[in-house]
Scaffold this motif. Structure first.
Motif, short mmCIF file in Angstrom:
data_model
loop_
_atom_site.label_atom_id
_atom_site.label_comp_id
_atom_site.label_asym_id
_atom_site.label_seq_id
_atom_site.Cartn_x
_atom_site.Cartn_y
_atom_site.Cartn_z
N HIS A 191 -17.22 12.04 63.72
CA HIS A 191 -17.23 12.87 64.69
C HIS A 191 -16.57 14.13 63.86
O HIS A 191 -16.64 15.30 64.16
CB HIS A 191 -16.15 12.65 65.85
CG HIS A 191 -16.79 11.54 66.56
ND1 HIS A 191 -18.02 11.83 67.34
CD2 HIS A 191 -16.42 10.36 66.70
CE1 HIS A 191 -18.32 10.59 67.89
NE2 HIS A 191 -17.39 9.69 67.45
N VAL A 259 -11.41 6.93 67.96
CA VAL A 259 -12.14 6.61 68.89
C VAL A 259 -11.72 5.24 69.44
O VAL A 259 -11.28 4.35 68.67
CB VAL A 259 -13.45 7.07 68.80
CG1 VAL A 259 -13.84 8.55 68.69
CG2 VAL A 259 -14.07 6.09 67.57
N THR A 286 -6.92 12.94 68.36
CA THR A 286 -7.54 12.62 69.80
C THR A 286 -6.31 11.92 70.64
O THR A 286 -5.33 11.67 70.06
CB THR A 286 -8.43 11.81 69.62
OG1 THR A 286 -8.20 10.61 68.75
CG2 THR A 286 -9.95 12.42 68.86
N ASP A 287 -6.56 11.90 71.79
CA ASP A 287 -5.74 11.21 72.69
C ASP A 287 -6.14 9.73 73.04
O ASP A 287 -5.70 9.35 74.16
CB ASP A 287 -5.69 11.89 73.95
CG ASP A 287 -7.16 11.64 74.79
OD1 ASP A 287 -8.27 11.35 74.02
OD2 ASP A 287 -7.39 12.31 75.79
N VAL A 288 -6.13 8.91 71.95
CA VAL A 288 -6.54 7.62 71.96
C VAL A 288 -5.02 6.85 71.86
O VAL A 288 -4.30 6.91 71.16
CB VAL A 288 -7.43 7.23 71.01
CG1 VAL A 288 -7.68 5.41 70.89
CG2 VAL A 288 -8.82 7.90 71.17
N HIS A 297 0.52 17.92 72.91
CA HIS A 297 -0.47 19.18 72.71
C HIS A 297 0.46 19.96 72.80
O HIS A 297 1.03 20.38 73.79
CB HIS A 297 -1.52 18.89 73.99
CG HIS A 297 -2.44 20.19 73.64
ND1 HIS A 297 -3.26 20.38 72.59
CD2 HIS A 297 -2.82 21.16 74.71
CE1 HIS A 297 -4.08 21.34 72.77
NE2 HIS A 297 -3.81 21.88 73.85
N ALA A 303 -3.93 18.45 70.67
CA ALA A 303 -4.74 17.16 71.04
C ALA A 303 -6.00 17.27 71.46
O ALA A 303 -6.27 18.60 72.34
CB ALA A 303 -4.00 16.26 72.17
N VAL A 304 -6.99 16.64 71.17
CA VAL A 304 -8.38 16.85 71.82
C VAL A 304 -8.99 15.25 72.35
O VAL A 304 -8.41 14.51 72.10
CB VAL A 304 -9.37 17.30 70.92
CG1 VAL A 304 -9.15 18.53 70.20
CG2 VAL A 304 -9.39 16.47 69.55
N ALA A 305 -9.89 15.39 73.21
CA ALA A 305 -10.59 14.32 73.52
C ALA A 305 -11.38 13.59 72.53
O ALA A 305 -11.75 14.41 71.65
CB ALA A 305 -11.33 14.54 74.85
N GLN A 306 -11.32 12.04 72.57
CA GLN A 306 -12.06 11.59 71.53
C GLN A 306 -13.64 11.83 71.61
O GLN A 306 -14.14 12.24 72.58
CB GLN A 306 -11.89 9.95 71.66
CG GLN A 306 -12.33 9.47 73.01
CD GLN A 306 -12.28 7.94 73.03
OE1 GLN A 306 -12.98 7.39 72.02
NE2 GLN A 306 -11.53 7.53 74.04
N ASP A 308 -15.29 14.38 70.60
CA ASP A 308 -15.69 15.77 71.17
C ASP A 308 -15.54 16.81 69.89
O ASP A 308 -14.61 17.11 69.48
CB ASP A 308 -14.97 16.25 72.18
CG ASP A 308 -15.20 17.54 72.75
OD1 ASP A 308 -15.93 18.50 72.18
OD2 ASP A 308 -14.82 17.93 74.00
N ALA A 311 -14.54 20.37 70.29
CA ALA A 311 -13.13 20.63 70.41
C ALA A 311 -12.31 20.38 69.39
O ALA A 311 -11.28 20.99 69.22
CB ALA A 311 -12.65 19.38 71.72
#
Length: 479
Positions: A191, A259, A286-288, A297, A303-306, A308, A311
């Motif tokens: 990613h 992820v 990511t926020d895992v 964040h 912070a970003v979504a996994q 993505d 982003a």
């Protein structure tokens, strides 16, 4: 207390956090012996510089002999407690060896060893029941293990030797995006490569370095070539910790695009993220799982979504183009690491968990009336506490004792349903008793996994006595 550390492999380049922990113990005067169940890779043998002060014992032999070898070796060296890292092979060997050597054991659970689909949940549940202490490295893990297995672990973060990680504010003149980790699915590097394509399409000036090796190296190299990014994105292979820190200090940012893998594997809380936060490299992650416990964040990073890529590209671009933001995030990140992730502070928490070693005993008081069962149970409990004051005692009964307890250490839980005395309530399952004592009434088949069973027999009518002798569950009683 002389503690034996049990590790599947030592040393291992991807587990420098264990070396940090061991050094902090030694600095505090903790006596240690280290047991490695496997030989390290030739390339890893010299990575611990300077060497540790403790003895390192290499245990050889087939898996089925490791526990006996460990028990003998620990006994010969006067080890009084075993602590394993990772809840798979090392913990199972430590558990069996501790039973053979008649000493206590504990373990630290991380991520792959509890989340991956291949985890033997029955073996993990047994280890959690029998361990004197269960430790894990993120609050996310604490909640998951308590929810899944009924025992709340102690939170001990992987710490950093902050005295050796000096902070330097980012200068804003680098254009290098750095990522570090094994080349496996849960690290999310594919990613990051996709995000680099987005940045390249935006005509941004940057380069990307990925440090690490692993099974996905060929596939990742092919992915980079297929997107036409070979000139910008480089796989540098595995490097020493000193080399990683040098690259980290020169980088514009560290990307941690973790992820949740298809088999359930995921990162706990990557040490490389904490290291970057400590030395002043701005971070995007990511926020895992446990990552939000370190990176908040807009406060200590972005912070970003996994999974993505766009982003992730947006966040990287922000840090490349806004040096004031990058510097502010880096300063706050260092403050956060100092407050929560020091090796000295977290290793002290682990030593405290080791010292809380008292046995946990539940006396199950079955009678509805009369004082006989209560008197016997309380008398036995008082004698145990006189011999071992750190013992924790609970009573599980149909009703409160008629005469009450005159000792605050004797705590009673009353059954909500008087017909279900053989099934412990949730609060006693979470208590994770080592021993359950039943008086007169033969224990039922639903004993908590890992708990030993003691049956107190008294003389009664011959017909009832005969039923006791043939009760199937009596055959599984330990005493």
């Amino acid at each position: 207390m002389k503690v034996g550390y049990v590790l599947k492999v030592f040393p291992r380049l991807s587990q420098t956090f264990i070396v940090n922990e061991l050094r902090a113990h030694e600095a505090a005067g903790q006596e240690l012996v280290l047991f490695s169940l496997r030989h390290p890779k030739a390339s890893d043998q010299g990575i611990v510089v300077p060497p540790l002060g403790c003895e390192i014992v290499q245990l050889d032999g087939p898996d089925q002999e490791l526990a006996a070898r460990l028990a003998r070796s620990a006994t010969e060296r006067g080890v009084t407690h075993l602590h394993a890292h990772f809840a798979k092979l090392a913990t199972q060997v430590a558990r069996q060896a501790a039973q053979l050597a008649r000493i206590s054991f504990s373990f630290t659970a991380h991520a792959r060893d509890i989340f991956e689909a291949s985890v033997d949940e029955r073996a993990l549940a047994q280890a959690m029941q029998l361990a004197s202490a269960v430790v894990t490295i993120s609050q996310c893990n604490v909640d998951y293990l308590e929810r899944t297995f009924g025992r709340r672990p102690t939170l001990v973060y992987n710490g950093l030797p902050l005295e050796r990680l000096s902070f330097e504010a980012p200068q804003g003149n680098s254009r290098v995006l750095l990522a570090v980790g094994r080349l496996i699915e849960k690290k999310g590097f594919a990613h990051l490569v996709d995000a680099c394509l987005v940045l390249a399409q935006r005509k941004l000036d940057f380069a990307c370095e990925i440090i690490g090796d692993g099974p996905l190296a060929p596939a990742l190299e092919a992915h980079i070539a297929r997107l036409g990014l070979s000139a910008r994105v480089k796989l540098l292979g595995a490097l020493s910790q000193e080399q990683v820190l040098a690259h980290m200090r020169r980088a514009a940012l560290l990307a941690v695009p973790c992820v949740v893998a298809q088999d359930g594997d995921r990162d706990g809380l990557p040490t490389v993220l904490l290291e970057a936060m400590a030395v002043g490299t701005p971070c995007v992650a990511t926020d895992v799982t446990g990552i939000p416990e370190a990176l908040t964040h807009e406060q200590t990073g972005l912070a970003v979504a996994q999974a993505d890529a766009r982003a992730l590209a947006d966040a990287c671009q922000r840090l490349l183009e806004d040096p004031e933001l990058a510097c502010a995030l880096a300063v706050r990140a260092r403050q956060h690491v100092e407050a929560r992730f020091s090796s000295a502070a977290n290793s002290a928490l682990l030593r405290q968990a080791w010292r809380q070693r008292g046995a946990r005993i539940v006396f199950r008081v079955h009678n509805r009336r009369g004082l006989g069962h209560w008197m016997r149970s309380q008398n036995i409990a008082r004698e145990i506490l006189a011999l071992a004051p750190d013992t924790q005692v609970r009573f599980f009964a149909r009703s409160r004792p008629a005469l009450g307890h005159d000792d605050a250490r004797l705590i009673t839980h009353v059954a909500k349903d008087q017909g279900s005395m053989h099934t412990l309530p949730a609060e006693l399952v979470s208590f994770a008793p080592h021993v359950i004592v039943d008086d007169t009434i033969v224990p039922g088949p639903e004993q908590p996994q890992g708990a030993r069973s003691v049956y107190v027999m008294r003389r009664c009518a011959s017909e009832q006595q005969a039923r006791v002798f043939v009760a199937p569950s009596l055959q599984s009683v330990d005493r």
